[in-house]
Scaffold this motif. Sequence first.
Motif, mmCIF file in Angstrom:
data_model
loop_
_atom_site.group_PDB
_atom_site.id
_atom_site.type_symbol
_atom_site.label_atom_id
_atom_site.label_comp_id
_atom_site.label_asym_id
_atom_site.label_seq_id
_atom_site.Cartn_x
_atom_site.Cartn_y
_atom_site.Cartn_z
ATOM 1 N N PRO A 232 0.834 -1.209 0.000
ATOM 2 C CA PRO A 232 0.000 0.000 0.000
ATOM 3 C C PRO A 232 0.865 1.253 0.000
ATOM 4 C CG PRO A 232 -0.826 -1.597 1.581
ATOM 5 C CD PRO A 232 0.490 -2.122 1.104
ATOM 6 N N ILE A 233 0.507 2.222 -0.830
ATOM 7 C CA ILE A 233 1.341 3.417 -0.972
ATOM 8 C C ILE A 233 1.469 4.167 0.348
ATOM 9 C CG2 ILE A 233 -0.597 4.827 -1.730
ATOM 10 C CD1 ILE A 233 3.125 5.097 -2.812
ATOM 11 N N ASN A 234 0.417 4.155 1.170
ATOM 12 C CA ASN A 234 0.495 4.829 2.469
ATOM 13 C C ASN A 234 1.546 4.192 3.365
ATOM 14 O OD1 ASN A 234 -1.481 6.610 1.721
ATOM 15 N ND2 ASN A 234 -3.146 5.522 2.776
ATOM 16 N N LYS A 235 1.662 2.870 3.281
ATOM 17 C CA LYS A 235 2.680 2.150 4.036
ATOM 18 C C LYS A 235 4.076 2.579 3.599
ATOM 19 C CE LYS A 235 5.195 -1.370 5.763
ATOM 20 N NZ LYS A 235 5.682 -1.429 7.138
ATOM 21 N N VAL A 236 4.268 2.727 2.285
ATOM 22 C CA VAL A 236 5.572 3.131 1.755
ATOM 23 C C VAL A 236 5.934 4.530 2.234
ATOM 24 C CG1 VAL A 236 6.900 3.612 -0.339
ATOM 25 C CG2 VAL A 236 5.362 1.635 -0.249
ATOM 26 N N TYR A 237 4.979 5.458 2.152
ATOM 27 C CA TYR A 237 5.238 6.831 2.584
ATOM 28 C C TYR A 237 5.535 6.896 4.076
ATOM 29 C CZ TYR A 237 4.219 9.332 -1.758
ATOM 30 O OH TYR A 237 4.276 9.832 -3.026
ATOM 31 N N ASP A 238 4.745 6.207 4.878
ATOM 32 C CA ASP A 238 4.938 6.235 6.327
ATOM 33 C C ASP A 238 6.284 5.636 6.721
ATOM 34 O OD1 ASP A 238 2.476 7.393 6.601
ATOM 35 O OD2 ASP A 238 1.436 5.551 7.221
ATOM 36 N N ALA A 239 6.627 4.507 6.095
ATOM 37 C CA ALA A 239 7.886 3.838 6.423
ATOM 38 C C ALA A 239 9.085 4.670 5.975
ATOM 39 C CB ALA A 239 7.923 2.457 5.792
ATOM 40 N N CYS A 240 8.976 5.329 4.818
ATOM 41 C CA CYS A 240 10.058 6.192 4.356
ATOM 42 C C CYS A 240 10.221 7.396 5.285
ATOM 43 C CB CYS A 240 9.790 6.663 2.928
ATOM 44 S SG CYS A 240 10.126 5.408 1.664
ATOM 45 N N SER A 241 9.105 7.939 5.735
ATOM 46 C CA SER A 241 9.160 9.057 6.674
ATOM 47 C C SER A 241 9.880 8.661 7.954
ATOM 48 C CB SER A 241 7.740 9.540 6.982
ATOM 49 O OG SER A 241 7.760 10.581 7.935
ATOM 50 N N GLN A 242 9.676 7.429 8.380
ATOM 51 C CA GLN A 242 10.310 6.913 9.593
ATOM 52 C C GLN A 242 11.824 6.781 9.435
ATOM 53 O OE1 GLN A 242 9.204 2.852 10.886
ATOM 54 N NE2 GLN A 242 8.297 3.812 12.685
ATOM 55 N N GLN A 243 12.272 6.513 8.209
ATOM 56 C CA GLN A 243 13.700 6.305 7.941
ATOM 57 C C GLN A 243 14.434 7.578 7.519
ATOM 58 O OE1 GLN A 243 15.515 3.296 8.179
ATOM 59 N NE2 GLN A 243 13.669 2.581 9.227
ATOM 60 N N ALA A 244 13.699 8.648 7.246
ATOM 61 C CA ALA A 244 14.294 9.849 6.656
ATOM 62 C C ALA A 244 15.398 10.466 7.508
ATOM 63 C CB ALA A 244 13.211 10.879 6.363
ATOM 64 N N SER A 245 15.175 10.563 8.806
ATOM 65 C CA SER A 245 16.184 11.191 9.666
ATOM 66 C C SER A 245 17.452 10.343 9.735
ATOM 67 C CB SER A 245 15.624 11.410 11.070
ATOM 68 O OG SER A 245 15.273 10.180 11.690
#
Length: 262
Positions: A232-245
């Motif tokens: 799910p695209i929302n899962k991808v966005y949320d997980a990427c946001s978690q890894q961004a820092s």
Amino acid sequence: MQNNELVSLLLEPLGLSDDAILYPLSGGAINCSFYLNDDSKEFMVKRFQGEQSLGIDRQERFELQLQLAKKRLAPKPIYLSTEKGVYVEEWIKQHRSQLLLFFDELHINSLASALTRIHKAKIKTSRVNLPREWHQYLTTLPNPPSYLVEEVTQATEKWIEITETTQEDEVFCHNDLSWAHLCIPTKIILDWEYAGIGNRYFDILSCAKVNGLNTQQHDFLLSAYAKLNNIPINKVYDACSQQASFLELTYRLWYEAVGIEP
């Protein structure tokens, strides 16, 4: 080491003649790369720089690439001298993809497909330990500022906490997938120095960063990857946001360690 010294070093292990010629290649932020030609023999040669700063186990990387070569993911490694900091692999025809001025949907889909191939590969190798990398980079700085040390400490605690709950996202990753690392149409992928078992979303973000994707291209890469992997695209966005820092800290410390401007 001068180029003629490098050729002399490789004469015996590669079975070269006295007519072997070494051609410098462009690209690479740290390491020096060369095309080595000796009649019908062709090789890719690397001379490593900044070894103390990066802390890369070259023998372990050599053995990893042997695995990757068997799966036709990487060129076959041929020779390694850890003492001299020299590595040789087979030369791949159409060795590097042409540098792009702009990434369109076709090129971004190619990146997403390459990421998918990598993430689905069953490779036995070490797990990427970002806190260990951060501390390695810190040790290369003469007097790291206290705020940076504190930032690494806090990020380490956060990374450990998040990693414990996202183990299903751990796959084999490249972690430096630039367009120049894709050999099209052979599907061979180059430069596996930072590869290992890690978080797939960190790898996606790293791909977007090293290719300098803008916001629209970045979003398209995430969407293309989500479709290819039925996530799910929302899962991808949320997980990427978690890894961004974690990604931004890793790159910032890497640039500090090797002493070059971003």
